[in-house]
Design an enzyme around this catalytic site. Structure first.
Site, PDB file in Angstrom:
ATOM      1  N   ARG A  50       0.809  -1.224   0.000  1.00  9.40           N
ATOM      2  CA  ARG A  50       0.000   0.000   0.000  1.00  9.40           C
ATOM      3  C   ARG A  50       0.840   1.272   0.000  1.00  9.40           C
ATOM      4  O   ARG A  50       0.388   2.331  -0.389  1.00  9.40           O
ATOM      5  CB  ARG A  50      -0.948   0.002   1.204  1.00  9.40           C
ATOM      6  CG  ARG A  50      -2.250  -0.685   0.868  1.00  9.40           C
ATOM      7  CD  ARG A  50      -3.068  -0.920   2.091  1.00  9.40           C
ATOM      8  NE  ARG A  50      -2.354  -1.782   3.037  1.00  9.40           N
ATOM      9  CZ  ARG A  50      -2.905  -2.296   4.130  1.00  9.40           C
ATOM     10  NH1 ARG A  50      -4.141  -2.029   4.439  1.00  9.40           N
ATOM     11  NH2 ARG A  50      -2.218  -3.089   4.927  1.00  9.40           N
ATOM     12  N   ASP A 185       4.626 -24.874   3.808  1.00  6.31           N
ATOM     13  CA  ASP A 185       5.035 -25.215   5.172  1.00  6.31           C
ATOM     14  C   ASP A 185       6.558 -25.179   5.107  1.00  6.31           C
ATOM     15  O   ASP A 185       7.181 -26.104   4.563  1.00  6.31           O
ATOM     16  CB  ASP A 185       4.541 -26.606   5.578  1.00  6.31           C
ATOM     17  CG  ASP A 185       4.927 -26.922   7.014  1.00  6.31           C
ATOM     18  OD1 ASP A 185       6.048 -26.560   7.423  1.00  6.31           O
ATOM     19  OD2 ASP A 185       4.121 -27.529   7.734  1.00  6.31           O
ATOM     20  N   HIS A 186       7.158 -24.110   5.617  1.00  7.84           N
ATOM     21  CA  HIS A 186       8.582 -23.908   5.304  1.00  7.84           C
ATOM     22  C   HIS A 186       9.470 -25.006   5.881  1.00  7.84           C
ATOM     23  O   HIS A 186      10.579 -25.208   5.413  1.00  7.84           O
ATOM     24  CB  HIS A 186       9.056 -22.503   5.699  1.00  7.84           C
ATOM     25  CG  HIS A 186       9.330 -22.333   7.158  1.00  7.84           C
ATOM     26  ND1 HIS A 186       8.343 -22.145   8.077  1.00  7.84           N
ATOM     27  CD2 HIS A 186      10.499 -22.320   7.857  1.00  7.84           C
ATOM     28  CE1 HIS A 186       8.885 -22.023   9.280  1.00  7.84           C
ATOM     29  NE2 HIS A 186      10.196 -22.122   9.175  1.00  7.84           N
ATOM     30  N   LYS A 190      13.404 -27.353   4.492  1.00  4.66           N
ATOM     31  CA  LYS A 190      14.693 -27.424   5.193  1.00  4.66           C
ATOM     32  C   LYS A 190      15.472 -28.634   4.674  1.00  4.66           C
ATOM     33  O   LYS A 190      14.915 -29.712   4.490  1.00  4.66           O
ATOM     34  CB  LYS A 190      14.471 -27.542   6.706  1.00  4.66           C
ATOM     35  CG  LYS A 190      13.907 -26.260   7.325  1.00  4.66           C
ATOM     36  CD  LYS A 190      13.773 -26.407   8.831  1.00  4.66           C
ATOM     37  CE  LYS A 190      12.995 -25.253   9.428  1.00  4.66           C
ATOM     38  NZ  LYS A 190      13.786 -24.061   9.735  1.00  4.66           N
ATOM     39  N   HIS A 248       3.962 -27.741  11.119  1.00  2.00           N
ATOM     40  CA  HIS A 248       5.359 -28.191  11.026  1.00  2.00           C
ATOM     41  C   HIS A 248       5.593 -29.557  11.691  1.00  2.00           C
ATOM     42  O   HIS A 248       6.195 -30.449  11.104  1.00  2.00           O
ATOM     43  CB  HIS A 248       6.304 -27.170  11.667  1.00  2.00           C
ATOM     44  CG  HIS A 248       6.131 -25.770  11.163  1.00  2.00           C
ATOM     45  ND1 HIS A 248       5.856 -25.487   9.851  1.00  2.00           N
ATOM     46  CD2 HIS A 248       6.201 -24.566  11.795  1.00  2.00           C
ATOM     47  CE1 HIS A 248       5.764 -24.163   9.702  1.00  2.00           C
ATOM     48  NE2 HIS A 248       5.969 -23.591  10.861  1.00  2.00           N
TER      49      HIS A 248
HETATM   50  C1  BG6 Z   1       6.736 -20.221  12.106  1.00  2.00           C
HETATM   51  C2  BG6 Z   1       5.997 -19.870  13.361  1.00  2.00           C
HETATM   52  O1  BG6 Z   1       5.892 -20.903  11.216  1.00  2.00           O
HETATM   53  O2  BG6 Z   1       7.848 -21.053  12.416  1.00  2.00           O
HETATM   54  C3  BG6 Z   1       6.922 -19.202  14.369  1.00  2.00           C
HETATM   55  O3  BG6 Z   1       4.913 -19.000  13.058  1.00  2.00           O
HETATM   56  C4  BG6 Z   1       8.149 -20.051  14.595  1.00  2.00           C
HETATM   57  O4  BG6 Z   1       6.242 -18.951  15.586  1.00  2.00           O
HETATM   58  C5  BG6 Z   1       8.789 -20.442  13.277  1.00  2.00           C
HETATM   59  O5  BG6 Z   1       9.056 -19.313  15.391  1.00  2.00           O
HETATM   60  C6  BG6 Z   1       9.926 -21.413  13.473  1.00  2.00           C
HETATM   61  O6  BG6 Z   1      10.601 -21.573  12.270  1.00  2.00           O
HETATM   62  P1  BG6 Z   1      12.164 -21.916  12.234  1.00  2.00           P
HETATM   63  O7  BG6 Z   1      12.455 -22.136  10.776  1.00  2.00           O
HETATM   64  O8  BG6 Z   1      12.868 -20.740  12.822  1.00  2.00           O
HETATM   65  O9  BG6 Z   1      12.327 -23.144  13.059  1.00  2.00           O
END
Ligand code: BG6
Length: 504
Positions: A50, A185-186, A190, A248
Site C-alpha cells: 500500500r 510449510d517452510h 529445510k 510443522h
Molecule cells: C513459524 C511460526 O511458522 O515457524 C513461528 O509461526 C516459529 O512462531 C517459526 O518461530 C519457526 O521456524 P524456524 O524455521 O525458525 O524453526
C-alpha cells in the site's frame, strides 16, 4: 528438488512486498537463487503493497534487507546491480479490481519485451484475511490464461480451524486447479527435513527396523529460545498448537511414519503422507486430558538478560490464556505403528533452540553382560537433528577401551558440517525454486491440511472451553511445564535433548 533445469520466463508477484516475510526470507532467497545461477534472464519480480514507492526506493529497501538477512552476507555491488533491475514495485489496493488489471498490463509488458509468454507466480505474503480477495482477483484477471502458467502460493496460517481451512480450500478450488496451488510449510524446505526421505528410502538397512517390532517410541521436539516478542497480535489468536503442531510438527511426523511411496513424485509422496494423518487416532475429550498438555511462559532470565513473561510482552493481553507450549502424545493406528507413541512438543522461551526427532528403539531381548559392566547402557537411539545442529546420530553400545569389559554408549555420527563444504540453501530458496519449476512435492495438498486440522480440533476445542488456571506455568529458560515431563514420565520415558556440541 531438482538438478539444474531451465526455468521458463517468469514473473513473480509478491503481495506483502513491503512486509517482514519478503524482507527476511523471500527477496534474500530470490537473490541467492540469482547468485547461484538458477534464475533465467527473463525474470521479473513485482513487489506490491500500500505504500507509495518508486522502483528505485523499493530496490534500495530490499538491498538493506538482503544485506541484513541473506545467508550469503552483504550483497556485492556488481551482483546486486545485475539483480536489481529485475525488481519492480507497484502500489496496489488489493480490494480494488483495477490493481489486478495493472498487474496484467505490467505482465503483458514483460511478455512483449521478452517476446515469450511468462509463467506468473503470485505469492500471498499477507495476513490471511486477504487470501480470499487476492485469490479471487488474481483468478479473474487470468480468466483466459492457460492454468499451467499461473500459480498461487499461500503462506501459513492456512485456516484458523477445520472449518475456515475447508472454506479457503473451497474458494481456491472454485478458481484454481490443485496443481496451481502451493501451500507453504517452510519446514518441508529445510535441507535436513528433505533428507529424512533420502535416509529412509535410499538405504536398505533402515526399513526392516522402521516399525513397531523394533521402535519403542518417537519424539519430535521443536524448542525455541525466542519469545513471542512483538508478534502477540498474531500469536494470541493462534497459540503453539495452531502455530507449530498442526503444520510443522505433524509434517515431520508424516515423514517419519509414512509408507514408502512408489516413486518420488508430488502426488505419490503426498498420498502417503495423508495416509498417515488419516490413520492417526482421533481424540475424545477424555483423551485430550490424558494426552495433551499446554504451558505459557512467565518472566525469567535468558543468557543473563531479564525477559518478560508472555502476558507482559508488547501489546499482550495481560490475562491471555493462549498456550506458548504444547506437548501431545499421538498414535498412528496402522500395522506399522500400532502401539508406538509419538510424543510431539514445542514451545517458546525454552532453554535452547533445537529441532530434533528421536527414534528410540526397544532394548535387546537379553543382556549377556554382568550388571557392573553395563552402567552406561542405553537403548539404541537414532537422533535426527534438524537445527541448529544438522546431523544424524545412531547411539550404540560399545566396549570402552581398557583391560576390563566396560560398556558405554557412543554416537555414530553423520554431520553436515563435517561432510559437506557447500553452503546449505535456506528453506525458502528450495521452495521458491520449486514453485518456479512447478514441483509440488514439498507443498501441502488441500486434503493434508484438512486432515491435520481435523486431528487437532478436539484439543483446540477442549482447551478453548477450559482455559488453564495455572498459566503462566513455566519460566523462561526452562524446558517447559512440569505437566510435559509427566506426560512422558508416566510411560517410563523422558524428553530427549541433544547435548550441546553433541558432547555427553
Ligand atoms: C513459524 C511460526 O511458522 O515457524 C513461528 O509461526 C516459529 O512462531 C517459526 O518461530 C519457526 O521456524 P524456524 O524455521 O525458525 O524453526
Amino acid at each position: 528438488m531438482s538438478t539444474k533445469t531451465t526455468i521458463p520466463p517468469t514473473v513473480f508477484v509478491i503481495f506483502g512486498g513491503t512486509g517482514d516475510l519478503n524482507a527476511r526470507k523471500l527477496t534474500p532467497a530470490l537473490y541467492n537463487l540469482f547468485l547461484d545461477g538458477w534464475l533465467p534472464a527473463q525474470f521479473a519480480i513485482i513487489g506490491t503493497g500500500r505504500s507509495k514507492l518508486t522502483d528505485e526506493e523499493f530496490r534500495t529497501n530490499l538491498l538493506a534487507d538482503v544485506n541484513q538477512f541473506s545467508r550469503s552476507g552483504k550483497a556485492k555491488k556488481e551482483a546486486w546491480d545485475k539483480f536489481a533491475p529485475h525488481i519492480n514495485y507497484q502500489v496496489a489496493d488489493v480490494k480494488a479490481p483495477e490493481a489486478y488489471e495493472e498487474f496484467g498490463q505490467r505482465i503483458a509488458g514483460f511478455e512483449k519485451e521478452w517476446n515469450a509468454p511468462a509463467n506468473v507466480i503470485y505469492y500471498l505474503a499477507v495476513a490471511p484475511e486477504f487470501f480470499p480477495i487476492i485469490a479471487t482477483g488474481v483468478a479473474k484477471s487470468h480468466a483466459g490464461t492457460d492454468p499451467a502458467r499461473v500459480r498461487i502460493v499461500i503462506e501459513k496460517p492456512f485456516g484458523h480451524d477445520l472449518e475456515s481451512a475447508r472454506a479457503l480450500n473451497q474458494l481456491l478450488a472454485e478458481h484454481y486447479e490443485e496443481r496451481q496451488i502451493y501451500r507453504i510449510d517452510h519446514y518441508l524446505g529445510k535441507e535436513t527435513v528433505q533428507n529424512i526421505m533420502a535416509f529412509r528410502f535410499a538405504n536398505a538397512i533402515m526399513e526392516p527396523l522402521w516399525n513397531r517390532n523394533t521402535i519403542e517410541h518417537v519424539q519430535i521436539s521443536v524448542t525455541e529460545q525466542l519469545g513471542v516478542g512483538e508478534r502477540t497480535g498474531y500469536y494470541d489468536g493462534s497459540g503453539a498448537l495452531r502455530d507449530m503442531i498442526q503444520n510443522h510438527l505433524l509434517q515431520l511426523l508424516c515423514l517419519v511414519a509414512m509408507e514408502p511411496p512408489v516413486n518420488f513424485t508430488a502426488d505419490e509422496v503426498r498420498n502417503r503422507k495423508v495416509d498417515v494423518l488419516r490413520a492417526m487416532r482421533r481424540f475424545t475429550p477424555e483423551m485430550v486430558r490424558e494426552s495433551a498438555v499446554r504451558g505459557q511462559y512467565g518472566p525469567g532470565w535468558i543468557e543473563g538478560k531479564q525477559v518478560p513473561g508472555y502476558r507482559e510482552e508488547k501489546d499482550a493481553n495481560p490475562t491471555s490464556s493462549t498456550e506458548t507450549f504444547a506437548a501431545v502424545k499421538f498414535f498412528v493406528d496402522n500395522w506399522r505403528w500400532q502401539g508406538v507413541p509419538f510424543y510431539l512438543r514445542t514451545g517458546k522461551r525454552l532453554h535452547r533452540s533445537a529441532s530434533i526427532i528421536t527414534i528410540q528403539f526397544k532394548d535387546v531381548p537379553h543382556v549377556i553382560f554382568p550388571a557392573e559392566t553395563v552402567e552406561g547402557w542405553r537403548k539404541n537411539r537414532l537422533v535426527i537433528s534438524i537445527q541448529p545442529e544438522m546431523s544424524i546420530r545412531l547411539q550404540v553400545q560399545a566396549k570402552r577401551p581398557g583391560l576390563d569389559m566396560m560398556l558405554n554408549t557412543v554416537d555414530m555420527v553423520f554431520d553436515y558440517q563435517g561432510t559437506y563444504t557447500n553452503e546449505t540453501p535456506e528453506a525458502y530458496e528450495t521452495l521458491l525454486l520449486d514453485t518456479m519449476l512447478g514441483d509440488q512435492t514439498l507443498f501441502m495438498r488441500g486434503d493434508q491440511v484438512e486432515e491435520a486440522w481435523d486431528l487437532v480440533m478436539p484439543i483446540l476445542t477442549s482447551w478453548q472451553n477450559r482455559p488453564s488456571l495455572s498459566f503462566p506455568n513455566y519460566s523462561a529458560d526452562s524446558w517447559g511445564p512440569e505437566v510435559a515431563e509427566a506426560l512422558v514420565a508416566r510411560d517410563g520415558f523422558h524428553w530427549f535433548t541433544l547435548p550441546l556440541n553433541g558432547k555427553k
